[in-house]
Structures are given as C-alpha cells and as structure tokens.
Design a protein around this motif. Structure first.
Motif, PDB file in Angstrom:
ATOM      1  N   MET A 105       0.818  -1.090  -0.003  1.00 24.89           N
ATOM      2  CA  MET A 105       0.026   0.081  -0.055  1.00 24.89           C
ATOM      3  C   MET A 105       0.711   1.271  -0.056  1.00 24.89           C
ATOM      4  O   MET A 105       1.989   1.268   0.802  1.00 24.89           O
ATOM      5  N   ALA A 106       0.490   2.421  -0.845  1.00 27.85           N
ATOM      6  CA  ALA A 106       1.422   3.439  -0.772  1.00 27.85           C
ATOM      7  C   ALA A 106       1.322   4.248   0.269  1.00 27.85           C
ATOM      8  O   ALA A 106       0.286   4.238   1.163  1.00 27.85           O
ATOM      9  N   LYS A 107       2.517   4.723   0.924  1.00 25.78           N
ATOM     10  CA  LYS A 107       2.526   5.739   1.972  1.00 25.78           C
ATOM     11  C   LYS A 107       2.001   6.922   1.901  1.00 25.78           C
ATOM     12  O   LYS A 107       1.823   7.521   0.870  1.00 25.78           O
ATOM     13  N   ASN A 108       1.184   7.100   2.878  1.00 31.14           N
ATOM     14  CA  ASN A 108       0.534   8.473   2.862  1.00 31.14           C
ATOM     15  C   ASN A 108       1.100   9.660   3.475  1.00 31.14           C
ATOM     16  O   ASN A 108       1.687   9.619   4.808  1.00 31.14           O
ATOM     17  N   TYR A 109       1.476  10.708   2.657  1.00 28.99           N
ATOM     18  CA  TYR A 109       2.367  11.574   3.240  1.00 28.99           C
ATOM     19  C   TYR A 109       1.367  12.897   3.419  1.00 28.99           C
ATOM     20  O   TYR A 109       2.114  13.906   4.167  1.00 28.99           O
ATOM     21  N   PHE A 110       0.036  12.644   3.379  1.00 22.55           N
ATOM     22  CA  PHE A 110      -0.524  13.852   3.859  1.00 22.55           C
ATOM     23  C   PHE A 110      -1.859  13.574   4.889  1.00 22.55           C
ATOM     24  O   PHE A 110      -2.204  12.442   4.979  1.00 22.55           O
ATOM     25  N   PRO A 111      -2.189  14.494   5.694  1.00 20.38           N
ATOM     26  CA  PRO A 111      -3.258  14.237   6.675  1.00 20.38           C
ATOM     27  C   PRO A 111      -4.488  13.652   5.787  1.00 20.38           C
ATOM     28  O   PRO A 111      -4.629  14.094   4.723  1.00 20.38           O
ATOM     29  N   GLN A 112      -5.328  12.969   6.418  1.00 17.60           N
ATOM     30  CA  GLN A 112      -6.645  12.448   5.998  1.00 17.60           C
ATOM     31  C   GLN A 112      -7.486  13.397   5.203  1.00 17.60           C
ATOM     32  O   GLN A 112      -7.779  12.875   3.920  1.00 17.60           O
ATOM     33  N   ALA A 113      -7.638  14.500   5.662  1.00 15.22           N
ATOM     34  CA  ALA A 113      -8.830  15.374   4.955  1.00 15.22           C
ATOM     35  C   ALA A 113      -8.047  15.664   3.489  1.00 15.22           C
ATOM     36  O   ALA A 113      -8.747  15.727   2.609  1.00 15.22           O
ATOM     37  N   ILE A 114      -6.997  15.942   3.576  1.00 10.51           N
ATOM     38  CA  ILE A 114      -6.077  16.336   2.312  1.00 10.51           C
ATOM     39  C   ILE A 114      -6.220  15.156   1.424  1.00 10.51           C
ATOM     40  O   ILE A 114      -6.392  15.429   0.185  1.00 10.51           O
ATOM     41  N   GLN A 115      -5.800  13.868   1.779  1.00 11.48           N
ATOM     42  CA  GLN A 115      -5.754  12.659   0.844  1.00 11.48           C
ATOM     43  C   GLN A 115      -7.189  12.497   0.438  1.00 11.48           C
ATOM     44  O   GLN A 115      -7.347  12.269  -0.960  1.00 11.48           O
ATOM     45  N   ASN A 116      -8.366  12.776   1.204  1.00  7.92           N
ATOM     46  CA  ASN A 116      -9.561  12.386   0.577  1.00  7.92           C
ATOM     47  C   ASN A 116     -10.180  13.457  -0.523  1.00  7.92           C
ATOM     48  O   ASN A 116     -10.481  12.819  -1.445  1.00  7.92           O
ATOM     49  N   LEU A 117      -9.708  14.581  -0.339  1.00 10.95           N
ATOM     50  CA  LEU A 117      -9.887  15.512  -1.303  1.00 10.95           C
ATOM     51  C   LEU A 117      -9.228  15.208  -2.517  1.00 10.95           C
ATOM     52  O   LEU A 117      -9.909  15.349  -3.599  1.00 10.95           O
ATOM     53  N   ALA A 118      -7.915  15.060  -2.468  1.00  9.59           N
ATOM     54  CA  ALA A 118      -7.214  14.542  -3.619  1.00  9.59           C
ATOM     55  C   ALA A 118      -7.645  13.393  -4.409  1.00  9.59           C
ATOM     56  O   ALA A 118      -7.741  13.418  -5.472  1.00  9.59           O
ATOM     57  N   GLU A 119      -8.161  12.589  -3.478  1.00 10.40           N
ATOM     58  CA  GLU A 119      -8.609  11.336  -4.209  1.00 10.40           C
ATOM     59  C   GLU A 119      -9.933  11.465  -5.103  1.00 10.40           C
ATOM     60  O   GLU A 119     -10.249  10.900  -6.052  1.00 10.40           O
ATOM     61  N   SER A 120     -10.685  12.442  -4.444  1.00  8.79           N
ATOM     62  CA  SER A 120     -12.114  12.843  -5.075  1.00  8.79           C
ATOM     63  C   SER A 120     -11.568  13.612  -6.335  1.00  8.79           C
ATOM     64  O   SER A 120     -12.202  13.393  -7.753  1.00  8.79           O
ATOM     65  N   LEU A 121     -10.633  14.769  -6.342  1.00  7.98           N
ATOM     66  CA  LEU A 121     -10.144  15.321  -7.587  1.00  7.98           C
ATOM     67  C   LEU A 121      -9.707  14.574  -8.796  1.00  7.98           C
ATOM     68  O   LEU A 121      -9.604  14.755  -9.908  1.00  7.98           O
TER      69      LEU A 121
END
Ligand SMILES: [Zn+2]
Length: 202
Positions: free
Chosen positions: A1-17
């Motif tokens: 699984m890819a390492k998460n470099y960002f807080p969850q809220a930022i990751q969530n929005l990035a995944e939507s975009l």
C-alpha cells in the motif's frame, strides 16, 4: 500500500479530484494544496457551488438541455427558429454547436444513441417527445447531428427512417469533423462547417 504523506482530509479531497478527467494523482495533490491556502469563506462558497450542481440545474422540459428553470435559454428565446430542429445525442453537444454560431433553431436531446451491444435500443432514447414536437411545433427541417462514428450513423439512419413519412425535411450534418470524433468536444469551426454543409437524406 502507498505511503500516505498527507493528513486524511487532504488525501480524501485529492482522491476525489483525481476522479476528474485529465487530473492525475499528482495534479490532484497540487490542486488540493492550492485550495488549502484559500480562505475558509472561499472554500465554503466552493462547497456550496458543488452542492448546487445537482440542486439547481434542471433538465429543460422541452428539449432536454440543462437549464436554470423549466425551459432552457434556447427554448425560451423567441428569436430562435422553431421550424428548425437539431437532434443531438447529449446536451454536451449543444454548447459546441452554439459556439459555432451556425445554428439558430431549437435542439432535441436524444439522451444517447443506438448501441445494441450496450443495451441501448430505441426505447432508451427520448423519441416520444421528439415525435410530439415534430407534429405539434410545425417543424420543417430536422438536422441529425449524431456523431459520425458507426453508432451515431446507425442512429441517424434509424431517425431518418422513423420520420420519412412525416412532412419534414431530414438532413445530416456534413463531415467538417473527423470521422470517429466525439462531437461533445469538436471545435466550433469544424462544427460550423458541418452544420452549414448539411445535406438532405433521401
Ligand atoms: Zn430547451
């Protein structure tokens, strides 16, 4: 699984975009970080605008175009020529044709095209209201502006056949646009040529 470099809220929005066309994961992260620098009030406005996409946009009850009220800006414009009807597969094609300034009639959105392999038959197209409009609105010419690929051509032939006994001229757009092209994204100069050089279907 890819390492998460960002807080969850930022990751969530990035995944939507990243679900948007033309936006890869890196661009999505850049856009998200850019928005993170916005003022809270601006982010709230953006959130509201996103909600309004479904809350405020309706389908024109006459032609099937997207609209702010029950009739779209084209159907409610008294200067448009009601004797001329351009049949398109999707409302995405309407702005392309409008930008070409080559057409002053009304539109009818089919809501798809014939594609038997995908389960799209005549019963899935917006044909009842089309028949009604042709009969009641004194339409003199219908322009078949379905895409110039195999399914679009088949749909055009089907429609030409369907209305051959009606007292209406049936024309097909000329190929100013490349064969196999998606008309939703055609450039307006090609679209203008296609509309202006349309030909009657015998
Ligand atoms: Zn309309």
């Amino acid at each position: 699984m890819a390492k998460n470099y960002f807080p969850q809220a930022i990751q969530n929005l990035a995944e939507s975009l990243a679900r948007l066309p033309g936006i890869g994961p890196r661009s999505a992260e850049r856009l998200t970080m850019a928005m993170f620098n916005w003022k809270s009030t601006d982010l709230q406005i953006l959130a509201e605008q996103l909600c309004q996409l479904h809350e405020k946009v309706v389908v024109c009850e006459n032609c099937g175009n997207l609209a702010d009220t029950e009739l779209c800006f084209i159907c409610s414009d008294p200067r448009r020529d009601r004797a001329l009807l351009c049949i398109v597969e999707t409302f995405l094609q309407i702005p392309v044709i409008e930008k070409s300034s080559s057409f002053k009639g009304l539109y009818h959105v089919l809501g798809g095209r014939l594609a038997p392999l995908d389960g799209m038959g005549p019963e899935n197209l917006n044909l009842q209201s089309l028949k009604k409009r042709i009969n009641e609105d004194k339409v003199q010419e219908i322009i078949l502006a379905t895409s110039p690929d195999m399914e679009g051509q088949a749909t055009a032939h089907f429609l030409a056949d369907l209305f051959k006994d009606d007292d209406v001229t049936i024309s097909r757009i000329a190929l100013g646009i490349p064969v196999g092209a998606d008309l939703s994204f055609a450039d307006s100069a090609s679209m203008a040529m296609a509309i202006n050089q349309r030909r009657e279907i015998d």
